[in-house]
Design a protein around this motif. Structure first.
Motif, PDB file in Angstrom:
ATOM      1  N   PRO A 254       9.727 -17.057   3.768  1.00  0.00           N
ATOM      2  CA  PRO A 254       8.500 -16.996   4.563  1.00  0.00           C
ATOM      3  C   PRO A 254       7.702 -15.724   4.286  1.00  0.00           C
ATOM      4  N   GLY A 255       6.430 -15.911   4.088  1.00  0.00           N
ATOM      5  CA  GLY A 255       5.532 -14.786   3.863  1.00  0.00           C
ATOM      6  C   GLY A 255       5.245 -14.504   2.410  1.00  0.00           C
ATOM      7  N   SER A 256       6.157 -14.826   1.511  1.00  0.00           N
ATOM      8  CA  SER A 256       5.952 -14.576   0.092  1.00  0.00           C
ATOM      9  C   SER A 256       5.028 -15.649  -0.481  1.00  0.00           C
ATOM     10  N   ILE A 257       3.919 -15.220  -1.064  1.00  0.00           N
ATOM     11  CA  ILE A 257       2.955 -16.189  -1.602  1.00  0.00           C
ATOM     12  C   ILE A 257       2.733 -16.036  -3.097  1.00  0.00           C
ATOM     13  N   GLY A 258       3.324 -15.016  -3.689  1.00  0.00           N
ATOM     14  CA  GLY A 258       3.185 -14.840  -5.126  1.00  0.00           C
ATOM     15  C   GLY A 258       4.070 -13.726  -5.638  1.00  0.00           C
TER      16      GLY A 258
ATOM     17  N   MET B 177      -1.970 -13.389  -9.910  1.00  0.00           N
ATOM     18  CA  MET B 177      -1.226 -14.400  -9.154  1.00  0.00           C
ATOM     19  C   MET B 177      -2.249 -15.366  -8.578  1.00  0.00           C
ATOM     20  N   ASP B 178      -2.194 -16.622  -9.017  1.00  0.00           N
ATOM     21  CA  ASP B 178      -3.109 -17.652  -8.509  1.00  0.00           C
ATOM     22  C   ASP B 178      -2.413 -18.448  -7.420  1.00  0.00           C
ATOM     23  N   PHE B 179      -3.167 -18.805  -6.397  1.00  0.00           N
ATOM     24  CA  PHE B 179      -2.634 -19.591  -5.288  1.00  0.00           C
ATOM     25  C   PHE B 179      -3.175 -21.010  -5.375  1.00  0.00           C
ATOM     26  N   ALA B 180      -2.373 -21.991  -4.967  1.00  0.00           N
ATOM     27  CA  ALA B 180      -2.762 -23.402  -5.028  1.00  0.00           C
ATOM     28  C   ALA B 180      -3.975 -23.683  -4.149  1.00  0.00           C
TER      29      ALA B 180
ATOM     30  N   ILE C  36       0.525  -6.309  -0.705  1.00  0.00           N
ATOM     31  CA  ILE C  36       1.236  -6.483  -1.966  1.00  0.00           C
ATOM     32  C   ILE C  36       2.332  -5.424  -1.980  1.00  0.00           C
ATOM     33  N   ASP C  37       3.584  -5.845  -2.156  1.00  0.00           N
ATOM     34  CA  ASP C  37       4.692  -4.900  -2.296  1.00  0.00           C
ATOM     35  C   ASP C  37       4.904  -4.641  -3.783  1.00  0.00           C
ATOM     36  N   ILE C  38       4.829  -3.365  -4.150  1.00  0.00           N
ATOM     37  CA  ILE C  38       4.956  -2.951  -5.547  1.00  0.00           C
ATOM     38  C   ILE C  38       6.205  -2.098  -5.676  1.00  0.00           C
ATOM     39  N   ARG C  39       6.964  -2.332  -6.736  1.00  0.00           N
ATOM     40  CA  ARG C  39       8.081  -1.450  -7.069  1.00  0.00           C
ATOM     41  C   ARG C  39       8.119  -1.301  -8.580  1.00  0.00           C
ATOM     42  N   CYS C  40       8.562  -0.141  -9.030  1.00  0.00           N
ATOM     43  CA  CYS C  40       8.673   0.092 -10.465  1.00  0.00           C
ATOM     44  C   CYS C  40       9.839   1.033 -10.736  1.00  0.00           C
ATOM     45  N   PHE C  41      10.193   1.160 -11.996  1.00  0.00           N
ATOM     46  CA  PHE C  41      11.407   1.861 -12.433  1.00  0.00           C
ATOM     47  C   PHE C  41      11.037   3.098 -13.238  1.00  0.00           C
TER      48      PHE C  41
ATOM     49  N   HIS D   5       7.097  -4.607 -10.642  1.00  0.00           N
ATOM     50  CA  HIS D   5       7.257  -5.901  -9.976  1.00  0.00           C
ATOM     51  C   HIS D   5       6.347  -5.927  -8.761  1.00  0.00           C
ATOM     52  N   ALA D   6       5.652  -7.027  -8.545  1.00  0.00           N
ATOM     53  CA  ALA D   6       4.728  -7.160  -7.414  1.00  0.00           C
ATOM     54  C   ALA D   6       5.004  -8.452  -6.653  1.00  0.00           C
ATOM     55  N   THR D   7       4.955  -8.363  -5.327  1.00  0.00           N
ATOM     56  CA  THR D   7       5.108  -9.522  -4.455  1.00  0.00           C
ATOM     57  C   THR D   7       3.920  -9.564  -3.507  1.00  0.00           C
TER      58      THR D   7
END
Length: 148
Positions: free
Chosen positions: A46-50, A68-71, A79-84, A137-139
Motif C-alpha cells: 500500500p502506498g507504493s505507486i512506482g 515512472m509512468d502511472f496507468a 519520493i523516497d530516494i536512497r543511494c550507495f 533507487h527511488a520509490t
C-alpha cells in the motif's frame, strides 16, 4: 648563495601534492550488489505507486534520469530516494505537469524522502548526479487515507 634547484624541487613537490587529491570512488560491484538487495526487498504494498533505479555519476553532459509512468493520473505525496557510496547525490524530482523539487541526498543507503504533494499526475521523473559513479533507487509513494 641559494641552490637554484631548491625552488624547482619545492614546485615539483607542490605539484605532486595537488595531484594527490582525487575524486571519491565507489566500488561499483558493491553498489550493484546493494542495489539488487534493495530491489529484492522492495515492497509494492500500500502506498507504493512506482519503483525505479539507475546508475548515476558526475554531471558531465546530462544527469542520469528515469521516469515512472502511472496507468492513470495518481496523486504523489513523496519520493523516497536512497543511494550507495558515502557521497552526496544531487537529486531532482519533476512531477509531470507539476512542480520540480531539488534536494541533496546523502548516499548512506538509507531512504530520504522528498516531499512533492502533487495533484494527480501521469508520471514522475527522477534525475541525479553524484561526484562518482554509484547506484540510486527511488520509490514513488502516495499518502493513504484510512476511512472509518
Amino acid at each position: 648563495m641559494t641552490n637554484p634547484r631548491i625552488p624547482l624541487a619545492l614546485a615539483a613537490v607542490a605539484l605532486l601534492l595537488t595531484g594527490c587529491t582525487s575524486a571519491p570512488s565507489v566500488d561499483l560491484d558493491a553498489a550493484r550488489e546493494w542495489y539488487d538487495g534493495v530491489v529484492d526487498a522492495e515492497s509494492d504494498g500500500p502506498g507504493s505507486i512506482g519503483i525505479a533505479g539507475m546508475q548515476i555519476g558526475p554531471d558531465g553532459s546530462d544527469p542520469a534520469e528515469v521516469r515512472m509512468d502511472f496507468a492513470q493520473p495518481t496523486e504523489v505525496s513523496r519520493i523516497d530516494i536512497r543511494c550507495f557510496g558515502g557521497v552526496t547525490a544531487a537529486v531532482r524530482v519533476a512531477v509531470a505537469g507539476g512542480a520540480t523539487t531539488e534536494q541533496d541526498i546523502a548516499c548512506d543507503e538509507e531512504p530520504h524522502s522528498i516531499t512533492v504533494d502533487a495533484p494527480a499526475a501521469d508520471g514522475v521523473t527522477v534525475s541525479a548526479t553524484a561526484p562518482t559513479r554509484t547506484y540510486l533507487h527511488a520509490t514513488a509513494l502516495q499518502e493513504l487515507t484510512i476511512e472509518r
